[in-house]
Scaffold this active site. Structure first.
Site, PDB file in Angstrom:
ATOM      1  N   ASN A 106       5.330  54.238  37.589  1.00 38.46           N
ATOM      2  CA  ASN A 106       5.099  53.236  38.737  1.00 38.46           C
ATOM      3  C   ASN A 106       4.283  54.201  39.914  1.00 38.46           C
ATOM      4  O   ASN A 106       4.731  55.363  40.025  1.00 38.46           O
ATOM      5  CB  ASN A 106       6.139  52.566  39.454  1.00 38.46           C
ATOM      6  CG  ASN A 106       7.247  53.430  40.040  1.00 38.46           C
ATOM      7  OD1 ASN A 106       7.124  54.014  41.104  1.00 38.46           O
ATOM      8  ND2 ASN A 106       8.249  53.796  39.071  1.00 38.46           N
ATOM      9  N   CYS A 154       6.362  44.099  34.656  1.00 39.87           N
ATOM     10  CA  CYS A 154       7.342  44.733  34.054  1.00 39.87           C
ATOM     11  C   CYS A 154       6.955  45.080  32.762  1.00 39.87           C
ATOM     12  O   CYS A 154       7.009  46.229  32.157  1.00 39.87           O
ATOM     13  CB  CYS A 154       8.808  43.933  33.924  1.00 39.87           C
ATOM     14  SG  CYS A 154       8.522  42.362  33.251  1.00 39.87           S
ATOM     15  N   ASP A 183      20.389  41.773  41.147  1.00 41.92           N
ATOM     16  CA  ASP A 183      21.338  41.855  41.998  1.00 41.92           C
ATOM     17  C   ASP A 183      21.282  42.846  43.279  1.00 41.92           C
ATOM     18  O   ASP A 183      21.363  44.183  43.140  1.00 41.92           O
ATOM     19  CB  ASP A 183      22.881  42.073  41.296  1.00 41.92           C
ATOM     20  CG  ASP A 183      23.996  42.075  42.510  1.00 41.92           C
ATOM     21  OD1 ASP A 183      24.080  41.642  43.373  1.00 41.92           O
ATOM     22  OD2 ASP A 183      24.975  42.653  41.718  1.00 41.92           O
ATOM     23  N   ASN A 187      27.205  42.944  44.084  1.00 36.85           N
ATOM     24  CA  ASN A 187      28.389  42.384  43.992  1.00 36.85           C
ATOM     25  C   ASN A 187      28.706  41.598  42.676  1.00 36.85           C
ATOM     26  O   ASN A 187      29.349  40.826  42.417  1.00 36.85           O
ATOM     27  CB  ASN A 187      28.713  41.521  44.980  1.00 36.85           C
ATOM     28  CG  ASN A 187      27.468  40.242  45.189  1.00 36.85           C
ATOM     29  OD1 ASN A 187      26.879  40.417  44.458  1.00 36.85           O
ATOM     30  ND2 ASN A 187      27.842  39.410  46.207  1.00 36.85           N
ATOM     31  N   ASP A 206      18.698  37.860  46.235  1.00 31.12           N
ATOM     32  CA  ASP A 206      19.017  38.056  44.863  1.00 31.12           C
ATOM     33  C   ASP A 206      17.906  37.174  43.916  1.00 31.12           C
ATOM     34  O   ASP A 206      17.357  36.242  44.484  1.00 31.12           O
ATOM     35  CB  ASP A 206      20.383  37.288  44.606  1.00 31.12           C
ATOM     36  CG  ASP A 206      21.564  38.284  45.144  1.00 31.12           C
ATOM     37  OD1 ASP A 206      21.142  39.432  45.397  1.00 31.12           O
ATOM     38  OD2 ASP A 206      22.448  37.898  45.098  1.00 31.12           O
ATOM     39  N   HIS A 212      12.944  40.213  31.617  1.00 27.31           N
ATOM     40  CA  HIS A 212      12.291  41.208  32.350  1.00 27.31           C
ATOM     41  C   HIS A 212      12.363  42.369  31.116  1.00 27.31           C
ATOM     42  O   HIS A 212      13.219  42.265  30.330  1.00 27.31           O
ATOM     43  CB  HIS A 212      13.416  41.818  33.392  1.00 27.31           C
ATOM     44  CG  HIS A 212      12.984  43.183  34.099  1.00 27.31           C
ATOM     45  ND1 HIS A 212      11.927  43.575  34.484  1.00 27.31           N
ATOM     46  CD2 HIS A 212      13.612  44.198  34.097  1.00 27.31           C
ATOM     47  CE1 HIS A 212      11.760  44.506  34.980  1.00 27.31           C
ATOM     48  NE2 HIS A 212      12.956  45.251  34.712  1.00 27.31           N
ATOM     49  N   ASP A 237      14.168  52.068  32.874  1.00 30.67           N
ATOM     50  CA  ASP A 237      13.257  50.758  33.501  1.00 30.67           C
ATOM     51  C   ASP A 237      12.291  51.535  34.464  1.00 30.67           C
ATOM     52  O   ASP A 237      12.544  51.668  35.630  1.00 30.67           O
ATOM     53  CB  ASP A 237      13.929  49.918  34.058  1.00 30.67           C
ATOM     54  CG  ASP A 237      13.207  48.801  34.366  1.00 30.67           C
ATOM     55  OD1 ASP A 237      12.287  48.719  34.364  1.00 30.67           O
ATOM     56  OD2 ASP A 237      13.895  47.838  34.791  1.00 30.67           O
ATOM     57  N   ASN A 277      24.596  40.895  33.016  1.00 36.01           N
ATOM     58  CA  ASN A 277      26.121  40.118  33.212  1.00 36.01           C
ATOM     59  C   ASN A 277      26.365  39.415  34.199  1.00 36.01           C
ATOM     60  O   ASN A 277      27.481  38.964  34.590  1.00 36.01           O
ATOM     61  CB  ASN A 277      27.184  41.426  32.740  1.00 36.01           C
ATOM     62  CG  ASN A 277      27.197  41.846  31.552  1.00 36.01           C
ATOM     63  OD1 ASN A 277      27.849  41.223  30.693  1.00 36.01           O
ATOM     64  ND2 ASN A 277      26.735  42.942  31.286  1.00 36.01           N
ATOM     65  N   GLU A 331      35.052  39.335  27.415  1.00 31.89           N
ATOM     66  CA  GLU A 331      33.799  39.383  28.204  1.00 31.89           C
ATOM     67  C   GLU A 331      34.186  39.588  29.848  1.00 31.89           C
ATOM     68  O   GLU A 331      33.828  40.131  30.509  1.00 31.89           O
ATOM     69  CB  GLU A 331      32.614  38.366  27.806  1.00 31.89           C
ATOM     70  CG  GLU A 331      31.472  38.307  28.714  1.00 31.89           C
ATOM     71  CD  GLU A 331      31.618  37.837  29.968  1.00 31.89           C
ATOM     72  OE1 GLU A 331      30.812  38.064  30.872  1.00 31.89           O
ATOM     73  OE2 GLU A 331      32.289  37.106  30.176  1.00 31.89           O
TER      74      GLU A 331
END
Length: 597
Positions: A106, A154, A183, A187, A206, A212, A237, A277, A331
């Site tokens: 980038n 991306c 995020d 949090n 957010d 992505h 990434d 997640n 999970e």
């Protein structure tokens, strides 16, 4: 950029030469080495989690001058400029090299290969959707004396990085995460907002992209554990999102650490953990400014994480390598463990910094098999209102869009409902690009009966908004007129299929022997297509890109383009074609060409 340069020999006798199997990037499986190092062609997955769309890509890592270009990438990074000796001595460490390459793909760190653009202004360059291969981008960067190529997003960043890593001998694959979270405040929750008339109320820091794309590289991680616990695939990434140790880069983050919730580990595990997640919270903003939490979804984020299979063009679902099965106690336990580690570690090794750049591509789709995928979003009132969208026909760009909003209730009484429908074109960042239409109507919902509300979005109404946008957001806010505190929200995002284009190669294909290919495209709309062009690419078939300008195409007319090519490499090759015009951006197709010696 800071990095631990400490390395530990994996050879018991330091005087003995290291064998291939002792190399930190050694893959024991020959088929995997052929796929993740040697294969010059690949597939990048786009679309949505319920309607996954494969896009062929030409990595071209063994094209002319690629070694020189990749060495320039390493030599041009800021670490090398500051201390060339330290930088070169650290290049034996794939952890170091991968972070350097991530920061150089980038342009945000200065001198990088690709400049990002998530709006509609692509002046001075081409839209990210134009590209079909890495070599043209890398060659242009090198020839321009390290001026960033315009523009990327991306999947382009990830594909170019994959080409570089494969050339350097580091196993690499492109990975797509559907329903991917960004995020911003660490949090592990992502907030989205809607007004009580259906339109998104405000821009949230957010965001959730419908997909992505990043890369995974295979390497050992003795810097994290002595027992090889974190060896294997690592997330890297190159899309600039957050700063990591003062630079826009991300990773390597062990996939096993992400799965276990080890958010205290480097590099950038917390950020990637949230991408797959995070919990998603939807708020309804009323006209008086008050907000109502109408849904908390802990399953939505991180779906159908995909990459190309080894040796075939099939898709491989690798979601289970990133996370425990959604909806299970295990999970939730991992999620809570990760959140606790984040709270205890503070900033730690996370991607710190307030500087952010746009990212990702936010699109969604409704298909026949996906007609009931819209989750009920409602208040806690009982009885419940069940809401879904269903398409009435194939959703094709150039044609009217026809859907149905279907409502049902388990109430024994008739309900009088106010229904506000809004349709918006969505930018790549997931933010509205324009309001296509909105309407409010009142209907009665009878007990035990479906209420069907037709939604028609004419081509002439959406066309100007959807040029350069991939998705259309359709939302409905329903108010119970007998109890106006009972509000319900449902939404879906649709992707319109591109008009078809055919490509045919005639005759036997041999190295250094001319062959003929033909591309056919028909104008599907009742307007003239202007500024038409055709771009061809494919390593072993063309060196770089070949672009041909085409005449304006009258309504319902067909253009047939024949061209000659001379293959210069044998084996299985991929010919990629891109048709572009003012009305339809970057319609793509590809075909396989078997070139004999």
């Amino acid at each position: 950029m800071t990095i631990d340069l400490t390395t530990e020999s994996l050879v018991s006798d330091p005087n003995r030469p290291m064998t291939a199997s002792e190399d930190w990037v050694f893959l024991p499986d020959e088929a995997e080495r052929q796929e993740y190092v040697m294969n010059e062609h690949g597939i990048i997955y786009k679309g949505v989690d319920k309607y996954i769309s494969p896009t062929h890509w030409d990595f071209g890592q063994f094209e002319e001058d690629m070694v020189k270009i990749c060495m320039k990438i390493l030599d041009y990074n800021i670490k090398h400029k500051r201390n060339p000796a330290d930088d070169i001595s650290a290049r034996c460490n794939p952890i170091y090299v991968s972070r350097v390459v991530t920061s150089m793909i980038n342009s945000e760190n200065g001198g990088g290969i690709l400049k990002g653009q998530w709006g509609k202004d692509f002046s001075g360059g081409v839209p990210p959707t134009h590209w079909s291969g890495s070599y043209a981008i890398l060659k242009k960067w090198s020839n321009s004396v390290f001026s960033s190529v315009k523009y990327g997003q991306c999947w382009v960043y990830a594909a170019v990085m994959c080409s570089v890593m494969r050339l350097l001998g580091i196993p690499c694959r492109v990975v797509t995460n559907y329903q991917s979270a960004h995020d911003t405040n660490k949090n592990l929750t992502v907030d989205t907002y809607y007004a009580d008339y259906g339109v998104r109320e405000k821009k949230s820091k957010d965001s959730v992209w419908n997909y992505h794309v990043w890369v995974e590289c295979w390497m050992r991680r003795p810097d994290l554990a002595k027992d090889s616990k974190y060896d294997g695939w690592q997330v890297l990434d190159p899309t600039p999102q957050e700063k990591s140790d003062g630079m826009f880069c991300c990773g390597p983050a062990p996939v096993s650490a992400i799965r276990n919730g080890d958010t205290h580990l480097k590099y950038d595990v917390p950020f990637v953990f949230a991408e797959v997640n995070a919990d998603c919270i939807t708020w309804l903003v009323k006209r008086d400014g008050s907000m109502v939490n109408i849904e908390t979804d802990n399953i939505k984020i991180g779906q159908n994480i995909s990459t190309k299979c080894v040796g075939t063009n099939d898709r491989m679902n690798i979601t289970d390598s990133y996370k425990q099965k959604e909806g299970t106690e295990q999970e939730r336990n991992v999620f809570q463990y990760a959140l606790t580690r984040l709270e205890n570690e503070g900033e730690g090794e996370t991607c710190a910094g307030d500087e952010k750049v746009g990212n990702g591509t936010n699109i969604n789709n409704v298909s026949d098999e996906n007609a009931t995928n819209d989750q009920i979003c409602s208040s806690t009132a009982t009885p419940q209102l069940f809401i879904r969208f269903a398409p009435m026909s194939m959703l094709m760009d150039g044609e009217d869009v026809s859907l149905q909003l279907i409502l049902n209730s388990d109430s024994s009484a008739t309900k009088r409902l106010s229904i506000s429908v809004a349709v918006q074109a969505m930018r790549f960042s997931g933010q509205p690009a324009g309001n296509i239409l909105s309407e409010t109507l009142e209907q009665e919902l009878l007990p035990g009966k479906d209420l069907i509300v037709p939604i028609l979005v004419p081509f002439l109404a959406y066309h100007k908004y959807m040029i350069g946008c991939e998705s259309m957001n359709i939302s409905a806010v329903i108010t119970d007129q007998q109890n106006k505190n009972h509000l319900f929200l449902a939404e879906t995002r649709i992707v319109l299929m591109k008009p078809p284009m055919s490509i045919t190669v005639f005759g036997e294909s041999r190295v250094n022997r001319e062959l003929i290919a033909e591309v056919i495209f028909q104008n599907p709309v009742k307007e003239i297509l202007r500024n038409c062009s055709l771009t061809l690419t494919g390593s072993g078939l063309f060196k770089g890109e070949l672009t041909t300008r085409l005449p304006d195409l009258l309504p319902k007319n067909r253009v047939r383009v024949k061209f000659n090519l001379v293959p210069y490499k044998s084996g299985e090759r991929t010919l990629l074609v891109d048709f572009d015009c003012d009305s339809f951006r970057d319609i793509k197709n590809s075909c396989t060409v078997i070139v004999k010696p």
